[in-house]
Design a protein around this motif. Structure first.
Motif, PDB file in Angstrom:
ATOM      1  N   PRO A 159      43.663  41.466  42.285  1.00 48.10           N
ATOM      2  CA  PRO A 159      44.755  41.712  41.535  1.00 48.10           C
ATOM      3  C   PRO A 159      45.373  40.465  40.853  1.00 48.10           C
ATOM      4  O   PRO A 159      46.284  40.686  39.858  1.00 48.10           O
ATOM      5  CB  PRO A 159      45.750  42.471  42.753  1.00 48.10           C
ATOM      6  CG  PRO A 159      45.122  41.854  43.971  1.00 48.10           C
ATOM      7  CD  PRO A 159      43.628  41.562  43.830  1.00 48.10           C
ATOM      8  N   LEU A 160      45.112  39.330  41.480  1.00 52.54           N
ATOM      9  CA  LEU A 160      45.695  37.756  40.806  1.00 52.54           C
ATOM     10  C   LEU A 160      45.304  38.056  39.233  1.00 52.54           C
ATOM     11  O   LEU A 160      45.790  37.077  38.684  1.00 52.54           O
ATOM     12  CB  LEU A 160      45.440  36.873  41.586  1.00 52.54           C
ATOM     13  CG  LEU A 160      45.805  36.745  43.112  1.00 52.54           C
ATOM     14  CD1 LEU A 160      44.960  35.609  43.871  1.00 52.54           C
ATOM     15  CD2 LEU A 160      47.318  36.432  43.082  1.00 52.54           C
ATOM     16  N   LEU A 161      44.045  38.665  38.748  1.00 52.88           N
ATOM     17  CA  LEU A 161      43.640  38.480  37.590  1.00 52.88           C
ATOM     18  C   LEU A 161      44.108  39.481  36.598  1.00 52.88           C
ATOM     19  O   LEU A 161      43.938  39.383  35.543  1.00 52.88           O
ATOM     20  CB  LEU A 161      42.077  38.457  37.496  1.00 52.88           C
ATOM     21  CG  LEU A 161      41.437  37.006  38.087  1.00 52.88           C
ATOM     22  CD1 LEU A 161      39.787  37.357  38.164  1.00 52.88           C
ATOM     23  CD2 LEU A 161      41.723  36.022  37.316  1.00 52.88           C
ATOM     24  N   LYS A 162      44.816  40.470  37.310  1.00 54.89           N
ATOM     25  CA  LYS A 162      45.336  41.673  36.195  1.00 54.89           C
ATOM     26  C   LYS A 162      46.430  41.262  35.209  1.00 54.89           C
ATOM     27  O   LYS A 162      47.173  40.271  35.469  1.00 54.89           O
ATOM     28  CB  LYS A 162      45.940  42.889  37.235  1.00 54.89           C
ATOM     29  CG  LYS A 162      44.897  43.448  38.252  1.00 54.89           C
ATOM     30  CD  LYS A 162      43.847  44.070  37.172  1.00 54.89           C
ATOM     31  CE  LYS A 162      42.525  44.152  38.019  1.00 54.89           C
ATOM     32  NZ  LYS A 162      42.356  44.873  39.239  1.00 54.89           N
ATOM     33  N   GLU A 163      46.046  41.675  34.088  1.00 54.85           N
ATOM     34  CA  GLU A 163      47.031  41.297  32.861  1.00 54.85           C
ATOM     35  C   GLU A 163      47.396  39.838  32.677  1.00 54.85           C
ATOM     36  O   GLU A 163      47.709  39.010  33.878  1.00 54.85           O
ATOM     37  CB  GLU A 163      48.544  41.967  32.858  1.00 54.85           C
ATOM     38  CG  GLU A 163      49.467  41.300  33.921  1.00 54.85           C
ATOM     39  CD  GLU A 163      50.418  41.924  34.422  1.00 54.85           C
ATOM     40  OE1 GLU A 163      51.732  41.876  34.566  1.00 54.85           O
ATOM     41  OE2 GLU A 163      49.878  43.075  35.473  1.00 54.85           O
ATOM     42  N   GLY A 164      46.928  39.257  31.638  1.00 54.11           N
ATOM     43  CA  GLY A 164      47.063  38.130  31.404  1.00 54.11           C
ATOM     44  C   GLY A 164      45.657  37.338  31.721  1.00 54.11           C
ATOM     45  O   GLY A 164      45.579  36.136  31.401  1.00 54.11           O
ATOM     46  N   GLY A 165      44.611  37.986  32.447  1.00 59.88           N
ATOM     47  CA  GLY A 165      43.645  37.537  32.937  1.00 59.88           C
ATOM     48  C   GLY A 165      42.385  37.541  31.897  1.00 59.88           C
ATOM     49  O   GLY A 165      41.454  37.503  32.158  1.00 59.88           O
TER      50      GLY A 165
ATOM     51  N   HIS B  35      41.751  36.203  29.078  1.00 63.42           N
ATOM     52  CA  HIS B  35      41.013  35.140  28.098  1.00 63.42           C
ATOM     53  C   HIS B  35      40.210  34.504  29.133  1.00 63.42           C
ATOM     54  O   HIS B  35      39.729  33.303  28.871  1.00 63.42           O
ATOM     55  CB  HIS B  35      42.079  34.519  27.500  1.00 63.42           C
ATOM     56  CG  HIS B  35      43.193  33.797  28.416  1.00 63.42           C
ATOM     57  ND1 HIS B  35      44.235  34.388  28.994  1.00 63.42           N
ATOM     58  CD2 HIS B  35      43.029  32.567  28.928  1.00 63.42           C
ATOM     59  CE1 HIS B  35      44.857  33.430  29.747  1.00 63.42           C
ATOM     60  NE2 HIS B  35      44.323  32.358  29.743  1.00 63.42           N
ATOM     61  N   VAL B  36      40.000  34.803  30.382  1.00 59.59           N
ATOM     62  CA  VAL B  36      39.340  34.069  31.246  1.00 59.59           C
ATOM     63  C   VAL B  36      37.830  34.079  30.947  1.00 59.59           C
ATOM     64  O   VAL B  36      37.334  35.287  30.609  1.00 59.59           O
ATOM     65  CB  VAL B  36      39.517  34.539  32.770  1.00 59.59           C
ATOM     66  CG1 VAL B  36      38.594  33.843  33.608  1.00 59.59           C
ATOM     67  CG2 VAL B  36      40.926  34.641  33.228  1.00 59.59           C
TER      68      VAL B  36
ATOM     69  N   LEU C 247      37.318  31.269  40.062  1.00 62.56           N
ATOM     70  CA  LEU C 247      37.549  32.393  39.053  1.00 62.56           C
ATOM     71  C   LEU C 247      36.417  33.353  38.950  1.00 62.56           C
ATOM     72  O   LEU C 247      36.845  34.449  39.040  1.00 62.56           O
ATOM     73  CB  LEU C 247      37.559  31.759  37.644  1.00 62.56           C
ATOM     74  CG  LEU C 247      38.856  31.175  37.268  1.00 62.56           C
ATOM     75  CD1 LEU C 247      38.495  30.025  35.984  1.00 62.56           C
ATOM     76  CD2 LEU C 247      39.998  32.091  37.096  1.00 62.56           C
TER      77      LEU C 247
ATOM     78  N   LEU D 168      37.125  35.512  42.157  1.00 59.71           N
ATOM     79  CA  LEU D 168      38.194  36.469  41.995  1.00 59.71           C
ATOM     80  C   LEU D 168      37.666  37.644  41.322  1.00 59.71           C
ATOM     81  O   LEU D 168      38.105  38.985  41.506  1.00 59.71           O
ATOM     82  CB  LEU D 168      39.298  35.838  41.414  1.00 59.71           C
ATOM     83  CG  LEU D 168      40.016  34.671  42.209  1.00 59.71           C
ATOM     84  CD1 LEU D 168      41.129  34.077  41.476  1.00 59.71           C
ATOM     85  CD2 LEU D 168      40.397  35.416  43.318  1.00 59.71           C
TER      86      LEU D 168
ATOM     87  N   ALA E 196      44.010  29.263  33.647  1.00 58.53           N
ATOM     88  CA  ALA E 196      43.078  30.071  33.175  1.00 58.53           C
ATOM     89  C   ALA E 196      43.684  31.857  33.514  1.00 58.53           C
ATOM     90  O   ALA E 196      42.653  32.726  33.498  1.00 58.53           O
ATOM     91  CB  ALA E 196      41.861  30.021  34.126  1.00 58.53           C
ATOM     92  N   GLY E 197      44.675  31.859  33.935  1.00 57.98           N
ATOM     93  CA  GLY E 197      45.178  33.225  33.961  1.00 57.98           C
ATOM     94  C   GLY E 197      45.496  33.771  35.393  1.00 57.98           C
ATOM     95  O   GLY E 197      45.626  35.137  35.581  1.00 57.98           O
ATOM     96  N   VAL E 198      45.161  33.215  36.570  1.00 60.56           N
ATOM     97  CA  VAL E 198      45.161  33.519  37.691  1.00 60.56           C
ATOM     98  C   VAL E 198      46.915  33.667  38.206  1.00 60.56           C
ATOM     99  O   VAL E 198      47.508  32.516  37.707  1.00 60.56           O
ATOM    100  CB  VAL E 198      44.474  32.676  38.967  1.00 60.56           C
ATOM    101  CG1 VAL E 198      44.624  33.392  40.071  1.00 60.56           C
ATOM    102  CG2 VAL E 198      42.978  32.614  38.407  1.00 60.56           C
ATOM    103  N   LYS E 199      47.286  34.702  38.612  1.00 54.69           N
ATOM    104  CA  LYS E 199      48.773  34.573  39.135  1.00 54.69           C
ATOM    105  C   LYS E 199      49.039  33.964  40.285  1.00 54.69           C
ATOM    106  O   LYS E 199      48.782  34.513  41.306  1.00 54.69           O
ATOM    107  CB  LYS E 199      49.088  36.026  39.089  1.00 54.69           C
ATOM    108  CG  LYS E 199      49.446  36.591  37.714  1.00 54.69           C
ATOM    109  CD  LYS E 199      49.953  37.905  37.691  1.00 54.69           C
ATOM    110  CE  LYS E 199      49.075  39.095  38.001  1.00 54.69           C
ATOM    111  NZ  LYS E 199      49.512  40.286  38.260  1.00 54.69           N
TER     112      LYS E 199
END
Lengths: 295, 281
Positions: free
Chosen positions: A286-292, A294-295, A277, A280, B261-264
């Motif tokens: 880009p895997l963390l964009k939107e919805g990320g 609360h990380v 995490l 990243l 944890a939010g990783v796509k």
């Protein structure tokens, strides 16, 4: 009470055609309250080594000190040693022999001189500590499942109140939950009761999760003696010895090679997850964009 | 009908008192129906006591159903006169190789099965050669089994079953006692038999990593088949598996935690390479 091996060697069938040098010049020191893992492929000498710790085997040469005293010294009381350094073997079905579980676990403390009345509370305590259910105390060992047998066998050793507990593959053949369960309880013995734990295992994942020091045996020698993540960083060498690293170690090395700045020391799922995490975020993946968020 | 088929299978373990009356029954298999296609590689998962070994023992008539029917290549296993034919069609390998090896030389051990079947001598040797070659143990044919490693012994045990030319081989936790390399050797040998000789494989295991290469995974709990599907379908249900006291491969768990944890990430990642690829896209 620390155990110390000084130049310990052991040879099976010396001076015959079947001579095997099972241990060669072992030097190591085991401190109080440690949680140590020992790995090595079949025949690497690890079982021979642990049997030296409680004087089941006498070294061909070299000295073993327990609390500073030579355990093969002339007036040394090895009986006391064996109750302080408990050894639970791999096949629990070979260790259980009484009519019921409770009597079986009482055997150790009674051998130490307690009466049955005195031994029973110790036995009950030990059984409960390894998560053995009270309703099964009077069952015959033959009626137990594999996991229950293992617990009963470990309790049998624990009832003698050892200061050091050596476990030879305590979880072989158990399902994942049973595996975690027994190991969690062993970890608790180490942290709550302060018992030194020496765990022999083929599961690198378990070693990574529970132990803080890892000894690797190969061809009768100690080849690594270090923190697990340090040892696992030599995964290529480990493979040559018939061993491996946890899956996570391979993943972290693969990610690093591909440019993700992860921490190669991570060898458990929890550590790896944290490190990935962080990496990243650093590369603004880009895997963390939107919805990320609360990380 | 596939090579192994069960319909409404029930099995009760009986406990007898001193007079021989049934004192207690314990249901180990509870209404299991399944159909396994010839040539498939099947993995059966389940916690200790879930009924998977009991089920496996029905596949070569070591146990007979209390209710329902089990067919091996179309033969009803409860037909006593067909017992030996069934056992030749479905061979079994157990957890501890030391309990399965009986001869003092590897090749004799492998030849024991076909010899028992009354195969002529020269054909036995041919079968011994073929089977040892298939598991990569040909160069050890004159060795003593007790000098072999665990993985090698287990491969000899598998060769012993292969020499009977079964259509199907049932392995009950064959790697539980082996070190990592031994485990790999045995699995590779089994996959090779499946691919090259077309043998149907039923692998019972506690190592989730061993199930990911199967064609189909069955999960047992409380005597019932509670999940079935491709490894990807089964292992993407992390929470459900955990509720059955099971686990997922370490990378699958890691991928699951990361996506929590939010990783796509795509669902059901099974291998190190897949996760690596997904993270470095």
């Amino acid at each position: 009470m620390p155990i110390e091996c000084k130049d310990v060697s052991f040879t099976y069938a010396p001076a015959t055609a079947y001579e095997i040098h099972a241990l060669k010049n072992i030097n190591l020191r085991i401190e109080d309250h440690e949680f140590i893992g020992i790995i090595g492929h079949t025949g690497s000498g690890k079982s021979t080594l642990i049997q030296h710790f409680n004087a089941l085997i006498q070294p061909t040469s070299g000295t073993i000190l327990y609390n500073g005293e030579d355990i093969w010294g002339q007036n040394y009381n090895r009986r006391t040693l064996r109750s302080e350094v408990g050894l639970a073997f791999q096949y629990p079905e070979h260790q259980l022999f009484e009519n019921d579980v409770l009597s079986d676990v009482c055997f150790g403390p009674m051998n130490q001189g307690l009466t049955r009345e005195e031994a029973e509370p110790e036995a009950r305590k030990a059984l409960l500590q390894v998560g053995f259910k009270e309703k099964n105390f009077l069952k015959s060992p033959f009626e137990l499942s594999g996991g229950q047998k293992k617990r009963a066998a470990i309790a049998g050793v624990l009832a003698m109140n050892p200061k050091i507990l050596i476990l030879d593959e305590p979880t072989a053949g158990l399902d994942p939950r049973g595996r975690d369960n027994i190991l969690d309880q062993i970890a608790e013995l180490q942290s709550v009761r302060g018992i030194t734990i020496i765990l022999v295992s083929h599961s690198m994942e378990d070693i990574a999760k529970y132990t803080r020091r890892l000894i690797v045996m190969n061809q009768g020698e100690v080849v690594y003696d270090d923190a697990p993540h340090e040892v696992f960083s030599h995964y290529e060498e480990l493979e040559k010895m018939g061993l491996a690293a946890p899956q996570v170690t391979y993943l972290m090395n693969g990610l690093k090679k591909r440019g993700l700045p992860v921490d190669l020391k991570a060898d458990t799922v929890a550590e790896a997850s944290k490190s990935i995490l962080k990496a990243l975020r650093e590369v603004d993946s880009p895997l963390l964009k939107e919805g990320g968020s609360h990380v | 009908m596939g090579i192994i088929k069960a319909l409404g299978l029930v099995f009760d373990y009986l406990k007898y008192d001193e007079e021989g009356n049934v004192e207690d029954t314990q249901r180990a298999i509870d209404d299991v129906s399944l159909d396994i296609e010839e040539g498939d590689f099947i993995a059966i998962l389940g916690h200790n006591g879930s009924g998977k070994s009991t089920l496996a023992k029905h596949m070569n008539a070591l146990l007979l159903p209390t209710e329902g029917t089990m067919w091996v290549e179309g033969i009803d296993t409860s037909k006593e006169e067909k017992l030996w034919r069934i056992r030749q069609k479905a061979g079994m390998v157990f957890q501890n190789p030391d309990n399965q090896i009986i001869a003092s030389v590897v090749e004799e051990d492998v030849g024991f099965g076909p010899e028992n079947m009354g195969i002529p001598t020269e054909k036995i040797w041919k079968r011994v050669d073929d089977s040892l070659k298939a598991v990569g143990m040909l160069s050890y044919r004159n060795h003593s089994p007790n000098r072999l490693s665990g993985g090698q012994k287990q491969r000899v045990a598998i060769a012993g079953v292969m020499a009977m030319r079964p259509k199907c081989i049932v392995l009950d936790e064959p790697t539980a006692m082996l070190d990592p390399i031994g485990r790999r050797e045995v699995l590779d040998a089994v996959h090779e038999l499946n691919r090259e000789a077309g043998v149907t494989v039923i692998l019972i295991t506690h190592y989730m990593e061993e199930a990911i290469e199967a064609d189909k995974v069955f999960v047992m709990d409380n005597g019932k088949v509670v999940m079935q599907g491709s490894p990807r379908e089964v292992f993407s249900q992390v929470e459900t598996l955990k509720s059955y006291r099971l686990d997922v491969p370490q990378v699958t768990e890691l991928a699951y935690e990361l996506s929590q944890a939010g990783v796509k990430l795509p669902q059901g990642i099974l291998t190190i390479e897949e996760l690596e690829e997904a993270l470095c896209r």
